[in-house]
Design a protein around this motif. Sequence first.
Motif, short mmCIF file in Angstrom:
data_model
loop_
_atom_site.label_atom_id
_atom_site.label_comp_id
_atom_site.label_asym_id
_atom_site.label_seq_id
_atom_site.Cartn_x
_atom_site.Cartn_y
_atom_site.Cartn_z
N VAL A 1 0.85 -1.19 0.00
CA VAL A 1 0.00 0.00 0.00
C VAL A 1 0.88 1.25 0.00
CG1 VAL A 1 -1.75 1.33 1.26
CG2 VAL A 1 -1.82 -1.18 1.32
N ARG A 2 0.61 2.15 -0.93
CA ARG A 2 1.22 3.48 -0.87
C ARG A 2 0.09 4.50 -0.79
NH1 ARG A 2 3.89 5.51 -5.05
NH2 ARG A 2 2.98 4.18 -6.65
N GLY A 3 0.24 5.50 0.06
CA GLY A 3 -0.78 6.51 0.16
C GLY A 3 -0.93 7.01 1.57
N PRO A 4 -2.00 7.72 1.90
CA PRO A 4 -3.05 8.13 0.97
C PRO A 4 -2.62 9.33 0.13
CG PRO A 4 -3.51 9.00 3.15
CD PRO A 4 -2.25 8.20 3.27
N PHE A 5 -3.17 9.41 -1.07
CA PHE A 5 -2.80 10.46 -2.01
C PHE A 5 -4.02 11.29 -2.40
CE2 PHE A 5 0.29 7.00 -3.19
CZ PHE A 5 1.43 7.64 -2.73
N GLY A 6 -3.75 12.50 -2.85
CA GLY A 6 -4.75 13.31 -3.54
C GLY A 6 -5.64 14.15 -2.65
N SER A 7 -6.53 14.86 -3.34
CA SER A 7 -7.43 15.80 -2.66
C SER A 7 -8.64 15.05 -2.11
CB SER A 7 -7.87 16.89 -3.63
OG SER A 7 -8.51 16.31 -4.75
N ALA A 8 -9.40 15.75 -1.26
CA ALA A 8 -10.49 15.10 -0.53
C ALA A 8 -11.82 15.76 -0.84
CB ALA A 8 -10.21 15.18 0.96
N TRP A 9 -12.90 15.07 -0.50
CA TRP A 9 -14.24 15.66 -0.59
C TRP A 9 -14.34 16.82 0.39
CZ3 TRP A 9 -16.51 14.22 -4.80
CH2 TRP A 9 -16.43 12.91 -5.27
N PRO A 10 -15.09 17.86 0.07
CA PRO A 10 -15.12 19.07 0.90
C PRO A 10 -16.06 18.93 2.10
CG PRO A 10 -16.52 19.37 -1.00
CD PRO A 10 -15.91 18.01 -1.14
N VAL A 11 -15.77 17.97 2.97
CA VAL A 11 -16.71 17.71 4.08
C VAL A 11 -16.78 18.88 5.07
CG1 VAL A 11 -16.70 15.19 3.93
CG2 VAL A 11 -14.93 16.34 5.24
N LYS A 12 -15.68 19.60 5.24
CA LYS A 12 -15.70 20.76 6.14
C LYS A 12 -16.44 21.93 5.50
CE LYS A 12 -11.90 20.26 9.37
NZ LYS A 12 -10.73 19.55 8.82
N GLU A 13 -16.12 22.19 4.23
CA GLU A 13 -16.74 23.30 3.51
C GLU A 13 -18.25 23.13 3.42
OE1 GLU A 13 -14.15 21.56 2.76
OE2 GLU A 13 -12.55 22.74 1.86
N ALA A 14 -18.70 21.88 3.47
CA ALA A 14 -20.13 21.61 3.27
C ALA A 14 -20.95 21.80 4.54
CB ALA A 14 -20.32 20.19 2.73
N ARG A 15 -20.30 22.07 5.66
CA ARG A 15 -21.04 22.23 6.92
C ARG A 15 -22.06 23.37 6.79
NH1 ARG A 15 -16.05 21.63 11.16
NH2 ARG A 15 -15.76 19.40 10.85
N GLY A 16 -23.24 23.11 7.27
CA GLY A 16 -24.30 24.11 7.21
C GLY A 16 -25.09 24.08 5.92
N ALA A 17 -24.61 23.32 4.95
CA ALA A 17 -25.29 23.27 3.66
C ALA A 17 -25.98 21.91 3.47
CB ALA A 17 -24.28 23.49 2.53
N ASP A 18 -26.90 21.87 2.50
CA ASP A 18 -27.42 20.58 2.06
C ASP A 18 -26.30 19.86 1.30
OD1 ASP A 18 -29.78 21.44 3.10
OD2 ASP A 18 -30.82 21.68 1.17
N VAL A 19 -26.26 18.54 1.40
CA VAL A 19 -25.23 17.78 0.69
C VAL A 19 -25.92 16.79 -0.25
CG1 VAL A 19 -23.22 16.29 0.88
CG2 VAL A 19 -23.67 17.99 2.66
N VAL A 20 -25.57 16.89 -1.53
CA VAL A 20 -26.11 15.96 -2.52
C VAL A 20 -24.99 15.08 -3.02
CG1 VAL A 20 -27.30 15.73 -4.73
CG2 VAL A 20 -27.83 17.64 -3.22
N PHE A 21 -25.13 13.78 -2.82
CA PHE A 21 -24.19 12.82 -3.39
C PHE A 21 -24.81 12.28 -4.67
CE2 PHE A 21 -23.43 12.72 1.17
CZ PHE A 21 -22.05 12.75 1.26
N VAL A 22 -24.04 12.33 -5.76
CA VAL A 22 -24.51 11.70 -6.99
C VAL A 22 -23.49 10.66 -7.40
CG1 VAL A 22 -25.45 12.06 -9.30
CG2 VAL A 22 -25.50 13.94 -7.63
N ALA A 23 -23.91 9.40 -7.42
CA ALA A 23 -22.99 8.30 -7.71
C ALA A 23 -23.43 7.55 -8.94
CB ALA A 23 -22.92 7.35 -6.51
N GLY A 24 -22.45 7.09 -9.72
CA GLY A 24 -22.73 6.23 -10.86
C GLY A 24 -21.96 4.94 -10.69
#
Lengths: 380, 286
Positions: B104-127
Amino acid sequence: MALQSFFRDSPPLVLEQQHFQALLDALRARGYRLIGPTVQDDAVVYDDVESVDDFPTGWMDTQSGGTYRLESGGGETLFGYTASPQSWKRYLHPPVLELWKALRTNGTYRVASADPPPRLAFIGVRPCELHAIAIQDKVFLHSEFVDPHYQARRDNVFIVAVNCGQAGGTCFCVSMNTGPKAAAGFDLALTEVVDGDLHYFLVEVGSERGADVMRDLPHRPAGEGEIEAADAILTNTAASMGRELDTNGLKELLYRSYESPRWDEVAARCLTCGNCTQVCPTCFCTTIEDVTDLTGSEATRVRKWDSCFTMDFSYIHGGSIRYSAKSRYRQWMTHKLATWVDQFGSFGCVGCGRCITWCPVGIDITEEAQAIRDGSGAAK
Amino acid sequence: MVEQLLTQPRTTTDPMLPNLFRIHRVLKESYDTFTVELVSLEGYQTFPFAPGQFNMLYVFGVGEIPISISGDPLHPETLVHTTRAVGTVTKAMRELKPGDVIGVRGPFGSAWPVKEARGADVVFVAGGIGLAPLRSSLYHILSQREKYGKIVLLYGCRSPEDILFRKELEKWRARFDLEIFVTVDYANSRWHGNVGVVTKLIPKAPFDPLNTVAMVCGPEVMMRFTAIELVKRGVNPENVYLSMERNMKCAVGFCGHCQFGPTFICKNGPVYPYSQIQSWLSMWEV
């Protein structure tokens, strides 16, 4: 740093040609393995050198789109050739490199990293190649992660730069502001002067290591006339570039030109062979190969140069992202002259002209950029 | 060779050297998807990561691939990855048994904006398999449920057989603070739900577009049209986040494979605000 700038600001020195061997000896005495220009397979190839006899004395080259010819006739010059098919990239960022090996015992693995590389001294690094090394430094040393394989090679290397006494037919370093005179990034920088019976090198010292080597060699401060003679050579080289590339607004131009019809035109000629990426001194892309022995007890990870011109390069489940030749040429050229600027703060092109010379169909990046600038779909 | 026993935290900083993990278990999710749970072999008790990040997983002698982390960031003692068995490495990985060693190498890369989303509605769209990288974010947000407005999951699959994490979805669906809508491209006779592409769910989904953060993961074309649909509904393009995929060999910016326009998906992505990549998404073969 203060010491370096002292040497940088100090007047240049003169090393007579008959003492060039002493330079090689002094470096070898310091434990360096010497890599310099040699003549192999009708080309100048950077390889192990021991004595001045290994150098391409009197060899010159003629280069144009898809053409490279080595010719004698350069008299006594050691560095009368221009950019050779190989760059120093192969020594700092080897074409094939074992990253590590995993050995399986009792159901678990032991991971062994690779041996430390030898200390190398590069003799004859051209100014454009110094810039290419600095560009790869940004990729492997000055980004988020550091590549220890590159670092181990780079940290140890001693660089003897050689300013260009002649421009090649596909050179455009003046356009890219990378030559023909080395400004930084060397331990020693030489300008070769051959004038009648005179044959000497004007030497600029770029580091304390360089100064230390010079102290071992017979040398003297350069006179006014010797400095002027070297300057005149470089002025002449700068005035005789084989190609030019207008870099004014180039990044923005290419960002605007993703839908240019010129990509179709160049794709009709491009063989997607990847030669340009292999000879390019800044192209850094690699792939990984996993190799196992027959018993399955040993697995080796090997890193190899890759090319954005292959279909595999962009393959993800479902197919390759860049399936057409035009998208792959567009990716390469746009990376060199536009996206690279946003990634690493400079162009990914140093104007060495190798991609033009070694393209089997003579595609010319300067011509393609100009054609896009002209907004013309027709070849010139 | 300089041998180095990887039984203790490493002193070297070679980002290409893997950490050794042991397979805790392999779970079959659907006919072609599975989840691997990994525990460290090297004495690390936890493996902290941010939801949306990915690891490079290496099967000995076979190869290494990038896979997003699908586990719970609050339980970093187990590393969880969910993927589809489609290539050489994933097919070999599916066959691994508990106790087998994996790199295993990692973790890498950017993350979902879970902090920025505080106070807002959150819509997950998955395919399809795109639900896996979103699950880490869902776990995080559900663990701090009170900090968010409405939470909606819109999930599109090829067929009912392709639905991932089915039991978990049913459990979540029973909650009153999370709305889940599922649609399939091809239905069988037992399917009584929505049929059609996931973008069709967006116009009627219960969220306030002016105060919404959307997290989207799925095939590129699905994400592109999902983002267009969300913006059409009034969501700010800066609040729509997509997780991009490209070929990747190193995950640390050296191999060049994952370039997307001027960015490297391994470093600048995989999670991007739509506003940053909008123009690149609509171009061919970038």
